[in-house]
Design an enzyme around this catalytic site. Structure first.
Site, PDB file in Angstrom:
ATOM      1  N   SER A 168      19.480   2.473  20.367  1.00 31.86           N
ATOM      2  CA  SER A 168      20.333   1.320  20.611  1.00 31.86           C
ATOM      3  C   SER A 168      21.285   1.641  21.771  1.00 31.86           C
ATOM      4  O   SER A 168      20.844   2.073  22.829  1.00 31.86           O
ATOM      5  CB  SER A 168      21.068   0.942  19.320  1.00 31.86           C
ATOM      6  OG  SER A 168      21.626  -0.337  19.392  1.00 31.86           O
ATOM      7  N   ASP A 226      11.920  -5.906  16.831  1.00 24.57           N
ATOM      8  CA  ASP A 226      13.349  -5.734  17.079  1.00 24.57           C
ATOM      9  C   ASP A 226      13.811  -6.716  18.147  1.00 24.57           C
ATOM     10  O   ASP A 226      13.296  -6.692  19.269  1.00 24.57           O
ATOM     11  CB  ASP A 226      13.599  -4.297  17.544  1.00 24.57           C
ATOM     12  CG  ASP A 226      15.056  -4.032  17.883  1.00 24.57           C
ATOM     13  OD1 ASP A 226      15.928  -4.825  17.476  1.00 24.57           O
ATOM     14  OD2 ASP A 226      15.321  -3.013  18.562  1.00 24.57           O
ATOM     15  N   HIS A 247      14.289  -1.715  14.743  1.00 22.61           N
ATOM     16  CA  HIS A 247      15.290  -1.119  15.627  1.00 22.61           C
ATOM     17  C   HIS A 247      15.206   0.408  15.538  1.00 22.61           C
ATOM     18  O   HIS A 247      15.501   0.992  14.503  1.00 22.61           O
ATOM     19  CB  HIS A 247      16.675  -1.617  15.217  1.00 22.61           C
ATOM     20  CG  HIS A 247      17.721  -1.458  16.280  1.00 22.61           C
ATOM     21  ND1 HIS A 247      17.546  -1.902  17.573  1.00 22.61           N
ATOM     22  CD2 HIS A 247      18.967  -0.912  16.242  1.00 22.61           C
ATOM     23  CE1 HIS A 247      18.633  -1.657  18.280  1.00 22.61           C
ATOM     24  NE2 HIS A 247      19.508  -1.037  17.500  1.00 22.61           N
TER      25      HIS A 247
END
Length: 629
Positions: free
Chosen positions: A225, A541, A566
């Site tokens: 991320s 995601d 994710h």
């Protein structure tokens, strides 16, 4: 960017579920397709990028090998197995003077180390911590743990400044019941300062840790991320610090000024596609439910969603957001500005707050598209777990509510009454679908309490307001390509919000809208000038909408994971892992081996001495200590 359990923001807002009567959002951030054949990655569609079968992307084959079974979760390595250390970092790496409240010029940055597998000269696996307590990443990044012994690697998890225990000032708010952020303390919270912290820490690890035993150790960055963005940027901007980067679910293209242009609506488009693929027609029901929500009265919504506070009493939330139509945002200067924020009018603003409460649940479940129960998206630790493939569970709840209204069925076929029943079924179905996340513990009790922070971003809002680090609650939606509602950007509102929250931002000023694009080469062309970076993205995601989805060069490569959520690939192996996840990890490890081999060959050509055994005292293996740089 609400990434798992973030320690303060909304890419990231975890719901803590209160065992009595309420469900509360707290600032933190950060799930679906059971029994479905794993098809090839859809071409084009809402990602806004072209996928071909010509080798332009490292495609993870659906028929790849099955996931290997691993040890029980209780035996997994994590924060409990690390030595906690601190290094003194400059508060401001880019100035000779750092005037700040209390004349603070430095702070203690926490990092966690595991050296049981390491030998002198062995590689260093370095996690670039993002917007949460570093223990969250130490407890979940199985890709590093499961392969450290084979590589003989030192495992390091570095904590991002201003998160967890790496606090320059301890608190960022002024005192009192109406406490607000103190911008004079937050101004050293930038991604550039964080990257400099990591470069300094890596230098320390190679020159001073264990008496300099890491001098001949190649360093590989890992991150997911925002942490994945930092890993990639660390390789781009500090190539002497790390020899390569595994950047998982890193939306490095989700900024203004990038080429190709980032269309923020594609984020919500991916969430919609996930719902559509989970159960046929689910997306259409959700879209109808949101339309019904904005047409319903506050009294009806309070009842349908079991709100603790009547909706009509919630008013405008944080502020009056303008004079737009309910649930919409307008653009002042024309065009699409994905970096701008929401603007709803009073009294409809309360409906938009409720709608966002529900939308955030859907996008978090889409991020958490994991094939096993997981509490990563709810904060880790003792937080309740989401079910496997939570979007599927949510869609099942939606369909069941609408298909079987039960004792609310109308017997006299009165059209108005039937419509009312259908509307209530849609609203209650939306409540139950979002409740898979919002009430993950199953203990919400009598009612839901809407969060006070209606953008779900906490301290991350500062990083949005200054650098536009992505936050999905500011992204546009059109209610056609996605299953939500029409919401277009409003430049005035987002600027006012940032000034209201962080008052030092001058009138007419705002985020450095194009700085990240300018400083990283403006998109794929600039990123292609780097080397030894692998960008992985799960097709389920929504942050894949801002990710690198095709190979950019022979050494800046993309791995698209057909059934990945994710940064699923960074997690511990699980017997339920789809073949595409297993294959992604294998590809990433092969690249890491190649980078290390290439680095060692380069060192030999330069005449550098090979790594030698380096004795150190066993007494240096544990405990918590503070270290000066």
């Amino acid at each position: 960017m609400r990434n798992c359990g973030r320690g303060g923001r909304g890419l990231r807002s975890v719901l803590l579920l209160v065992a009595c009567l309420h469900v509360h959002h707290v600032a933190q951030a950060a799930p679906h397709r059971a029994a479905r054949g794993e098809a090839a990655l859809p071409v084009g569609r809402p990602l806004g990028r072209r996928h071909t079968d010509s080798g332009s992307v490292t495609r993870v084959a659906a028929a790849d090998t099955a996931a290997a079974a691993v040890a029980a979760a209780s035996a997994r390595l994590g924060a409990k197995d690390c030595t906690t250390r601190y290094i003194t970092q400059d508060l401001d790496h880019f100035s000779w003077e750092s005037p700040s409240p209390g004349n603070v010029t430095s702070f203690a940055q926490r990092y966690m180390v595991h050296d049981a597998f390491w030998h002198a000269g062995g590689p260093i696996f370095f996690y670039t911590g993002n917007e949460a307590d570093v223990e969250l990443y130490a407890n979940n990044t199985g890709l590093m743990w499961e392969n450290a012994e084979e590589f003989g690697a030192l495992v390091v998890f570095a904590e991002h400044r201003y998160y967890g225990r790496s606090q320059p000032f301890g608190t960022y708010t002024t005192g009192g019941d109406d406490a607000k952020w103190d911008p004079t303390k937050l101004r050293f919270l930038t991604h550039e300062q964080a990257l400099a912290d990591y470069a300094v820490l890596i230098y320390h690890l190679r020159t001073a840790f264990k008496g300099g035993a890491g001098a001949a150790s190649p360093v590989v960055a890992f991150g997911g991320s925002y942490g994945g963005m930092l890993a990639a940027w660390l390789r781009l901007k500090y190539p002497g610090s790390v020899i390569g980067a595994v950047a998982a679910s890193a939306p490095v293209l989700a900024f203004p000024g990038m080429s190709p242009t980032f269309d923020a609506e594609t984020y919500w488009g991916v969430v919609t596609r996930d719902a559509s693929d989970a159960i046929a027609g689910c997306d259409r029901l959700v879209r109808r439910a949101f339309t019904t929500l904005f047409a319903a009265s506050a009294v009806e919504l309070t009842h349908a969603f079991r709100l603790c506070t009547p909706l009509q009493q919630l008013g405008t939330g944080t502020a009056n957001r303008g004079t737009q139509e309910p649930g919409t945002r307008t653009v002042e200067s024309g065009g699409t500005h994905p970096e701008l924020g929401r603007g709803e009018s009073d009294p409809e603003d309360a409906k938009s707050r409720l709608a966002m409460f529900l939308a955030v649940a859907f996008d978090t479940m889409a991020m958490g598209s994991y094939p096993y129960p997981s509490n990563y998206m709810t904060g880790g630790g003792d937080a309740p777990k989401l079910p496997p493939w939570p979007i599927t569970a949510a869609c099942r709840a939606m369909v069941n509510a609408v298909s079987s209204p039960g004792d609310k069925k109308v017997q006299d076929h009165n059209a108005a009454a039937e419509n009312a029943v259908e509307s209530m079924a849609l609203l209650e179905g939306l409540r139950d679908a979002a409740g898979v996340f919002n009430n993950a513990s199953g203990s919400a009790g009598v009612c839901y309490q809407l969060p006070a922070d209606d953008e779900y971003d906490g301290i991350w809002d500062y990083q949005w307001c200054t650098e536009l680090l992505p936050q999905e609650t500011y992204f546009a939606a059109d209610g056609r390509r996605d299953m939500f509602w029409k919401s277009t950007p409003n430049a005035t509102w987002v600027a006012d919000r940032c000034r209201r929250t962080f008052g030092w931002i001058a009138e007419g000023a705002g985020p450095r809208r194009r700085w990240i694009a300018a400083s990283t080469g403006g998109g794929v062309t600039g990123l292609a000038q780097g080397s030894n970076i692998v960008f992985s993205n799960g097709a389920l995601d929504p942050w894949s909408s801002g990710g690198v989805m095709v190979n950019l060069s022979s050494s800046v490569t993309a791995v698209v994971i057909a059934r990945g959520g994710h940064h699923t690939d960074l997690f511990f192996s699980d017997p339920a892992d789809p073949p595409s996840v297993v294959a992604a990890r294998r590809t990433e490890l092969e690249l890491v081996r190649g980078w290390i081999g290439e680095w060692r060959r380069d060192q030999a050509r330069l005449g550098m001495p090979p790594a030698a055994a380096h004795p150190w005292s066993s007494s240096d293996a544990g405990g918590t200590r503070a270290e000066a740089r």
